[in-house]
Scaffold this motif. Sequence first.
Motif, PDB file in Angstrom:
ATOM      1  N   THR A 191     -81.886  -2.802 -17.394  1.00  0.00           N
ATOM      2  CA  THR A 191     -80.559  -2.970 -18.020  1.00  0.00           C
ATOM      3  C   THR A 191     -80.641  -2.960 -19.540  1.00  0.00           C
ATOM      4  OG1 THR A 191     -80.830  -5.380 -17.796  1.00  0.00           O
ATOM      5  CG2 THR A 191     -79.642  -4.237 -16.055  1.00  0.00           C
ATOM      6  N   LEU A 213     -71.446  -0.609 -16.017  1.00  0.00           N
ATOM      7  CA  LEU A 213     -72.311  -0.231 -14.893  1.00  0.00           C
ATOM      8  C   LEU A 213     -73.441  -1.253 -14.688  1.00  0.00           C
ATOM      9  CD1 LEU A 213     -72.670   3.644 -15.453  1.00  0.00           C
ATOM     10  CD2 LEU A 213     -71.452   2.491 -13.589  1.00  0.00           C
ATOM     11  N   CYS A 214     -74.038  -1.708 -15.789  1.00  0.00           N
ATOM     12  CA  CYS A 214     -75.127  -2.689 -15.681  1.00  0.00           C
ATOM     13  C   CYS A 214     -74.609  -4.018 -15.137  1.00  0.00           C
ATOM     14  CB  CYS A 214     -75.770  -2.903 -17.053  1.00  0.00           C
ATOM     15  SG  CYS A 214     -76.716  -1.472 -17.639  1.00  0.00           S
ATOM     16  N   VAL A 223     -72.024  -4.485 -13.077  1.00  0.00           N
ATOM     17  CA  VAL A 223     -71.825  -4.320 -11.634  1.00  0.00           C
ATOM     18  C   VAL A 223     -73.164  -4.364 -10.896  1.00  0.00           C
ATOM     19  CG1 VAL A 223     -71.034  -2.726  -9.850  1.00  0.00           C
ATOM     20  CG2 VAL A 223     -69.696  -3.024 -11.949  1.00  0.00           C
ATOM     21  N   TRP A 224     -74.174  -3.745 -11.465  1.00  0.00           N
ATOM     22  CA  TRP A 224     -75.520  -3.733 -10.866  1.00  0.00           C
ATOM     23  C   TRP A 224     -76.081  -5.150 -10.731  1.00  0.00           C
ATOM     24  CZ3 TRP A 224     -80.288  -0.927 -13.467  1.00  0.00           C
ATOM     25  CH2 TRP A 224     -81.386  -0.965 -12.567  1.00  0.00           C
ATOM     26  N   SER A 249     -73.913  -7.145  -8.062  1.00  0.00           N
ATOM     27  CA  SER A 249     -73.959  -6.710  -6.661  1.00  0.00           C
ATOM     28  C   SER A 249     -75.373  -6.779  -6.069  1.00  0.00           C
ATOM     29  CB  SER A 249     -73.413  -5.290  -6.532  1.00  0.00           C
ATOM     30  OG  SER A 249     -74.218  -4.380  -7.293  1.00  0.00           O
ATOM     31  N   SER A 250     -76.345  -6.231  -6.751  1.00  0.00           N
ATOM     32  CA  SER A 250     -77.708  -6.193  -6.209  1.00  0.00           C
ATOM     33  C   SER A 250     -78.710  -6.160  -7.349  1.00  0.00           C
ATOM     34  CB  SER A 250     -77.877  -4.968  -5.307  1.00  0.00           C
ATOM     35  OG  SER A 250     -79.166  -4.933  -4.749  1.00  0.00           O
ATOM     36  N   SER A 259     -80.772  -2.181  -6.005  1.00  0.00           N
ATOM     37  CA  SER A 259     -79.958  -1.063  -5.538  1.00  0.00           C
ATOM     38  C   SER A 259     -80.430   0.200  -6.237  1.00  0.00           C
ATOM     39  CB  SER A 259     -78.472  -1.319  -5.822  1.00  0.00           C
ATOM     40  OG  SER A 259     -77.709  -0.173  -5.510  1.00  0.00           O
ATOM     41  N   MET A 280     -77.501   2.106  -7.922  1.00  0.00           N
ATOM     42  CA  MET A 280     -77.062   1.639  -9.243  1.00  0.00           C
ATOM     43  C   MET A 280     -78.077   2.033 -10.308  1.00  0.00           C
ATOM     44  SD  MET A 280     -74.140   0.387  -8.800  1.00  0.00           S
ATOM     45  CE  MET A 280     -74.001  -0.085 -10.519  1.00  0.00           C
ATOM     46  N   CYS A 301     -77.445   5.541 -11.023  1.00  0.00           N
ATOM     47  CA  CYS A 301     -76.155   5.679 -11.721  1.00  0.00           C
ATOM     48  C   CYS A 301     -76.320   5.413 -13.207  1.00  0.00           C
ATOM     49  CB  CYS A 301     -75.132   4.710 -11.133  1.00  0.00           C
ATOM     50  SG  CYS A 301     -74.468   5.234  -9.536  1.00  0.00           S
ATOM     51  N   VAL A 302     -77.039   4.342 -13.529  1.00  0.00           N
ATOM     52  CA  VAL A 302     -77.291   4.001 -14.928  1.00  0.00           C
ATOM     53  C   VAL A 302     -78.097   5.099 -15.595  1.00  0.00           C
ATOM     54  CG1 VAL A 302     -78.502   2.396 -16.435  1.00  0.00           C
ATOM     55  CG2 VAL A 302     -77.083   1.525 -14.568  1.00  0.00           C
TER      56      VAL A 302
END
Length: 861
Positions: free
Chosen positions: A665, A721-722, A724-725, A728-729, A752, A755, A758-759
Amino acid sequence: MWRACSIHPNLKTHSIQCNRNGFIPIPHECYEPGVLVIGGIASQIFFHHNPVHFGEQPSQMLIEEAVVDTKHYQHILALVFAVKEINHNPRILPNITLGFHLYDSYYNAHMTFKATLALLSSQREHVPNYKCDVQNNLAAVIGGLGSQTSIHMATILKIYKTPQLSYGSVLSGWDDEQFSSLYKMVPNDGHQYKGIVQLLVHFKWIWVGLIVADDDNGEMFLQTLIPLFSQSGICFAFINRIQKMTYVFGMIELFLNKWKTFPLLMEGKVNVFVVNGAPPSMEELSWHLRFVDTNSPKGKVWLVTAHWDFESKSYQRDWDIQHFHGAISLTIHSNQPTEFRTFLQRVNPFWAKTDSFITEFWEQAFDCLLKESNGRKSDEPKPTCTGEEKLESLPGPLFEMSMTGHSYNIYNAVYAISHALHVIFESRSKLRLEPWNLKAWQLNHFLRRISFNNSIGDAVHFDENRELIVEFDVTNWITFPNKSFVRVKVGSLDPHAPTGKELKIQDENLMWHKWFTQVPPLSVCNDNCHPGYSKRKKEGEPFCCYDCISCSHGKISDKKDMDDCIKCPEDQYPNKAQNECSSKSLSFLTYEEPLGIIVVSFILSFSLTTVFILITFIKNHDTSIVKANNRSLTYILLISLLLCFLCSFLFIGQPGRVTCLLRQTSFSMVFSVAISSVLAKTITVVLAFMATKPGSRVRRWVGKRLANSIVLSCSILQAALCTVWLISSPPFPHTDVKSLDDKMILECNEGSSMMFFCVLGYMGFLAIFTFTVAFFARKLPDSFNEAKFISFSMLVFCSVWVPFVPTYYSIKGKSVVAVEVFCILASSAGLLGCIFSPKCYIIVMRPELNSRHHLIPRKYQ
């Protein structure tokens, strides 16, 4: 003084004639009168005779010379000794004299039946149920040595319920209620069969040969033992049946049929022979061993049952017994009565002149002729017996001075009968019983419940199956060249002990045949599978025969002859030999290892370079080249690149909860700021040139507000995005024990993977978009334009991170971390080098070019 009926005068003739009553007389008997008489059937005399043909009169049956089992004469002496000892003991049966009456079975069913009937009849008259004197008050009968003899006796005695105490083996199948008066002075054969299996398991002998008597006893032995073999993982290579030699021609026939077979068995790779047999069936085994090549003898371990003994006929006195050196047997437990040896030393051929057994015994034992029998013919001249020969001078196979197991059984049987009689007559006031009125069947009730210690202190009592509760001795037989041997007790077998504790054995006291180089010797179908290998069955062969195959990857075998290899625990791995598991080492990128030192060196080098560039730009912040492309974005870019380099430290060292949360992150946030800054620079350059056109409306967009908005908006989206990561997981520390064989990987599980990509994909999107914008702006005037350098830096970024994705899935451990750190350093260094190296060159090396005059083309001045 005890007396016996004399030998029949026709014994040594070539035929036996019937007497006036039509009965063939019993040649051998011995008798001592008493108020109560103990009967006995011995097994001492053996006749080799021609087979009977129905075309001849039975009275003309031809008889060859009798052969004496000289060792069995001790059985008779043991009974005589026990009776004399009891008669001199005032505490047992006071005022009652015991007598005895003995016949021989001749190993023959006909003669056994006849002898049993004779015990039930008056003396010299074979008329059952009729007695002409009171001196033949039979209390019980002791016999016989073999199971067949015992059953033949029991067939007659069960009719009268006369107690029969068998001192030899009795088939288990016959031990039922129809023989309710049969008592066994030995444990059930099934106990010793289990003991044999325990011995084989103890010494790890799994490939054995079976040698059994060709009779019901041998078949029962096989039916009991073979299933026990299968349960214990033992196989037999062959079964060799020993046929009883009942006549001369049969002996020759057996020899001619088998003399070639037995030496082959001796030369085979089976080192252990399990032998079940009783005399005289063992004579055939000894016969065959004579013809085994003695120039290259191959030792064997003879594991024999309790009813087998080292014994020889007179004609076998010169036979070698060295083949049996080191044999192991489960012998019937025996002890030595105090005066028994002294009693034997007084025995001579003249001490009881009416003893009809001693003449044949003495002549055949000492290979001489007594004066009284000089008239008999002999094929070879023999010396005359002096009568002063000593029993202790005889070799063990012919006679032993110590009490053998069978003799000890007879000794205990006499005492059991005496104690039962003693109990009866102690309570005779209630029973109103006189000795001469005693019925043999009345003894059964007391025999079943009798319990006492004999004169040596051994306990004597029967279980519910009328079997004596006693242990077996594990005996090691040591033979010597002079035909003598020694019994060495090396252990015991207690059938009534808790499971797993029945067998006790002292391995260090065992002596093996000199042929064996390894002790205890091996007896296997093939060589053992060593650790690192497992067994694979050979098709069409017993399960003890197998091939050895190497353990498959990831498995070990740490013992010999394992059926299958086993997996190591997750925190261990197989060594190279695959015979043990070693602890896995922890694997993570450390500061101390060479790779970690190299990475740290690069991080510090790039970080110091970035600091140097930042200081240089700050010192020259008023110069044209610093001002030319948005000074604030330049500072943001340099600081974010510095933080990117420093973020690499989070990937070094043992992963923890905090470092796992910050690794991806923090890097993705800082690097997104860096790429956003580059994108803002590129867009600013494009808009700046568009704003120079007359009447352009783009001019109002040119400024710091637009650049800051681009950086902020792009960074906020990555931050979302970070977030949410992490919610969530989130990533967490993880130990991977499966990827590498010899290491446990300490890593950060991304939580995840979607994720994570995605990042990473968002950064790639920013880079591609930046590259696209810069690519179209690359032809703008060079003096104002960074687009060429930005395009090249984005190419570097893509060339580094695009291969990262397949690499991430193809390698494991610290290599993944090293590759990701390399990608971070390479992509950050690409931005730093491509964008700032030309400017630093001008600022430091060519300061004269750092002016507006040189930066702006003349047509724009």
